[in-house]
Design an enzyme around this catalytic site. Structure first.
Site, PDB file in Angstrom:
ATOM      1  N   TYR A   1     -10.997 -15.559  -5.344  1.00 50.97           N
ATOM      2  CA  TYR A   1      -9.569 -15.278  -5.111  1.00 50.97           C
ATOM      3  C   TYR A   1      -8.794 -16.393  -5.802  1.00 50.97           C
ATOM      4  O   TYR A   1      -8.327 -17.333  -5.177  1.00 50.97           O
ATOM      5  CB  TYR A   1      -9.294 -15.243  -3.614  1.00 50.97           C
ATOM      6  CG  TYR A   1      -7.992 -14.583  -3.207  1.00 50.97           C
ATOM      7  CD1 TYR A   1      -7.831 -13.209  -3.279  1.00 50.97           C
ATOM      8  CD2 TYR A   1      -6.929 -15.353  -2.742  1.00 50.97           C
ATOM      9  CE1 TYR A   1      -6.641 -12.609  -2.883  1.00 50.97           C
ATOM     10  CE2 TYR A   1      -5.740 -14.761  -2.345  1.00 50.97           C
ATOM     11  CZ  TYR A   1      -5.603 -13.384  -2.416  1.00 50.97           C
ATOM     12  OH  TYR A   1      -4.425 -12.797  -2.022  1.00 50.97           O
TER      13      TYR A   1
ATOM     14  N   LYS B   1      -0.786 -17.688  -0.984  1.00 43.71           N
ATOM     15  CA  LYS B   1      -0.875 -17.244   0.407  1.00 43.71           C
ATOM     16  C   LYS B   1      -0.652 -18.413   1.375  1.00 43.71           C
ATOM     17  O   LYS B   1      -0.074 -18.226   2.457  1.00 43.71           O
ATOM     18  CB  LYS B   1      -2.230 -16.582   0.671  1.00 43.71           C
ATOM     19  CG  LYS B   1      -2.403 -15.231  -0.042  1.00 43.71           C
ATOM     20  CD  LYS B   1      -1.290 -14.250   0.288  1.00 43.71           C
ATOM     21  CE  LYS B   1      -1.586 -12.833  -0.177  1.00 43.71           C
ATOM     22  NZ  LYS B   1      -0.417 -11.938  -0.050  1.00 43.71           N
TER      23      LYS B   1
HETATM   24  P1  NAD Z   1      -1.308  -2.603  -3.267  1.00 44.96           P
HETATM   25  O1  NAD Z   1      -1.715  -2.481  -4.681  1.00 44.96           O
HETATM   26  O2  NAD Z   1      -1.212  -1.334  -2.463  1.00 44.96           O
HETATM   27  O3  NAD Z   1       0.077  -3.341  -3.084  1.00 44.96           O
HETATM   28  C1  NAD Z   1       0.569  -4.333  -3.934  1.00 44.96           C
HETATM   29  C2  NAD Z   1       1.898  -3.815  -4.450  1.00 44.96           C
HETATM   30  O4  NAD Z   1       2.623  -4.878  -5.056  1.00 44.96           O
HETATM   31  C3  NAD Z   1       1.746  -2.723  -5.504  1.00 44.96           C
HETATM   32  O5  NAD Z   1       2.436  -1.560  -5.067  1.00 44.96           O
HETATM   33  C4  NAD Z   1       2.436  -3.316  -6.720  1.00 44.96           C
HETATM   34  O6  NAD Z   1       3.102  -2.339  -7.487  1.00 44.96           O
HETATM   35  C5  NAD Z   1       3.414  -4.275  -6.055  1.00 44.96           C
HETATM   36  N1  NAD Z   1       3.964  -5.335  -6.912  1.00 44.96           N
HETATM   37  C6  NAD Z   1       3.303  -6.201  -7.712  1.00 44.96           C
HETATM   38  N2  NAD Z   1       4.173  -7.016  -8.337  1.00 44.96           N
HETATM   39  C7  NAD Z   1       5.416  -6.665  -7.911  1.00 44.96           C
HETATM   40  C8  NAD Z   1       6.735  -7.123  -8.200  1.00 44.96           C
HETATM   41  N3  NAD Z   1       6.949  -8.120  -9.062  1.00 44.96           N
HETATM   42  N4  NAD Z   1       7.778  -6.528  -7.582  1.00 44.96           N
HETATM   43  C9  NAD Z   1       7.581  -5.507  -6.713  1.00 44.96           C
HETATM   44  N5  NAD Z   1       6.357  -5.032  -6.403  1.00 44.96           N
HETATM   45  C10 NAD Z   1       5.296  -5.604  -7.000  1.00 44.96           C
HETATM   46  O7  NAD Z   1      -2.376  -3.599  -2.613  1.00 44.96           O
HETATM   47  P2  NAD Z   1      -2.535  -4.222  -1.151  1.00 44.96           P
HETATM   48  O8  NAD Z   1      -3.880  -4.870  -1.192  1.00 44.96           O
HETATM   49  O9  NAD Z   1      -2.245  -3.247  -0.097  1.00 44.96           O
HETATM   50  O10 NAD Z   1      -1.457  -5.386  -1.126  1.00 44.96           O
HETATM   51  C11 NAD Z   1      -0.411  -5.491  -0.179  1.00 44.96           C
HETATM   52  C12 NAD Z   1      -0.397  -6.872   0.441  1.00 44.96           C
HETATM   53  O11 NAD Z   1      -1.579  -7.024   1.248  1.00 44.96           O
HETATM   54  C13 NAD Z   1      -0.436  -8.019  -0.578  1.00 44.96           C
HETATM   55  O12 NAD Z   1       0.389  -9.072  -0.129  1.00 44.96           O
HETATM   56  C14 NAD Z   1      -1.893  -8.446  -0.526  1.00 44.96           C
HETATM   57  O13 NAD Z   1      -2.081  -9.782  -0.942  1.00 44.96           O
HETATM   58  C15 NAD Z   1      -2.156  -8.274   0.952  1.00 44.96           C
HETATM   59  N6  NAD Z   1      -3.584  -8.289   1.342  1.00 44.96           N
HETATM   60  C16 NAD Z   1      -4.469  -7.407   0.802  1.00 44.96           C
HETATM   61  C17 NAD Z   1      -5.812  -7.452   1.175  1.00 44.96           C
HETATM   62  C18 NAD Z   1      -6.812  -6.478   0.597  1.00 44.96           C
HETATM   63  O14 NAD Z   1      -8.027  -6.681   0.747  1.00 44.96           O
HETATM   64  N7  NAD Z   1      -6.366  -5.410  -0.040  1.00 44.96           N
HETATM   65  C19 NAD Z   1      -6.250  -8.400   2.126  1.00 44.96           C
HETATM   66  C20 NAD Z   1      -5.309  -9.280   2.678  1.00 44.96           C
HETATM   67  C21 NAD Z   1      -3.984  -9.221   2.280  1.00 44.96           C
END
Ligand code: NAD
Length: 297
Positions: A193, A201
């Site tokens: 990561y 984060k």
């Molecule tokens: P996701 O791809 O569904 O969501 C990420 C979104 O961010 C996408 O829709 C993308 O278009 C958008 N994005 C990126 N850059 C952007 C910008 N400059 N302006 C506006 N939108 C932008 O993936 P996800 O994993 O559901 O991510 C959502 C949150 O969850 C993030 O903060 C991620 O770090 C967090 N998260 C994810 C996981 C995992 O395993 N998937 C674990 C812990 C935390």
């Protein structure tokens, strides 16, 4: 009226943002969405053509309605910040008013106020690189898209967030609530990561505490972040190790099951509800308990 939520960071039906929208909709909230400009076209087309209809089904059998989708790029606060090459980029030129301040302004014009703000977005262009190999530009880009984007969203939406209190049985609960998504790589070593995403984060979690103080004192708005376990979202697939992380969690967490995005969605709905009236400045783990393990067994 029911509550109104603005959820930034939905571009398909696989991520946490979508699941949060569904849980909030199931609890009666009106849903507004902010979608990254380059992903807007395909998201809106898919939505219109019914590609997401199956995943729009709510527990009562009805379909989640998204009242409005706003184009958003959360790395820009106002039009003056946007460089020429982005302004003229054909994926951006077709939309307008997508900087954070302009989106907040549009939501204000359209609806007046919101009750719930959700930040479910992150981006780190060098995420697959070790921190030691990460460039200054890549590191700062990760912080800009994944951490400051939240400060900026809350800053611009706070003035239109409900600052009222409601009486729930004998409790006085603040109406306004803001939620982001974080990952345990902020506090424990998660090799892979990279690109400054672990740093981003850590900043997001620290900011959650400071913003809880400032938004709480200023506007009685609660600010929390959900530390979510691994989910096979579009963003996670781009990192490249998501299947391994899911297998690791199933093998080692106290609860040996795959995490469902809905479990994170339901926690967000709880945090946004009066049931969580005294919770603010918190990092809430929704990860089958993996964070509590010291060693894998
Ligand atoms: P996701 O791809 O569904 O969501 C990420 C979104 O961010 C996408 O829709 C993308 O278009 C958008 N994005 C990126 N850059 C952007 C910008 N400059 N302006 C506006 N939108 C932008 O993936 P996800 O994993 O559901 O991510 C959502 C949150 O969850 C993030 O903060 C991620 O770090 C967090 N998260 C994810 C996981 C995992 O395993 N998937 C674990 C812990 C935390």
């Amino acid at each position: 009226r029911g509550k109104r939520a603005f959820i930034a960071g939905i571009a398909d039906d696989n991520g946490y943002g979508w699941a949060i929208a569904k849980s909030l909709a199931a609890a009666g909230a009106e849903i507004l969405v902010g979608t990254w400009v380059p992903a807007l076209n395909i998201f809106e087309t898919s939505l219109r053509r019914g590609k997401f209809d199956e995943s729009r089904v709510l527990p009562d059998g009805s379909l989640m309605e998204i009242t409005k989708v706003y184009p958003l790029d959360a790395v820009f606060d106002s039009l003056e910040d946007v460089p020429e090459d982005i302004k003229t980029n054909k994926r951006y030129a077709g939309s307008s008013k997508w900087t954070v301040s302009e989106v907040a302004e549009s939501v204000k014009e359209d609806f007046g106020s919101i009750d719930i703000l959700v930040h479910s977005l992150a981006n780190g262009p060098e995420v697959t690189k070790h921190l030691l190999e990460t460039s200054r530009k890549g590191y700062l880009a990760a912080i800009s898209a994944s951490s400051y984007s939240y400060v900026s969203l809350l800053k611009h939406f706070l003035p239109i967030m409900n600052s009222g209190m409601y009486l729930v049985s004998h409790l006085i609960a603040p109406c306004g609530s803001s939620i982001s998504l974080t990952y345990i790589a902020s506090e424990r070593i998660i090799p892979g990561y990279g690109g400054g995403m672990s740093s981003a984060k850590a900043a997001l979690e620290s900011d959650t505490r400071v913003l809880a103080f400032e938004a709480g004192r200023k506007q009685k708005v609660r600010v929390n972040t959900i530390s979510a376990g691994p989910l096979r979202s579009r963003a996670a697939k781009a990192i490249g190790f998501i299947d391994m992380m899911i297998d690791y969690s199933i093998a080692n967490a106290p609860l040996q099951k795959e995490l469902s995005a809905d479990e994170v969605g339901n926690t967000a709905a709880f945090l946004a509800s009066p049931l969580a009236s005294a919770i603010t400045g918190a990092v809430i783990y929704v990860d089958n308990g993996l964070n509590a393990m010291g060693v894998g067994v």
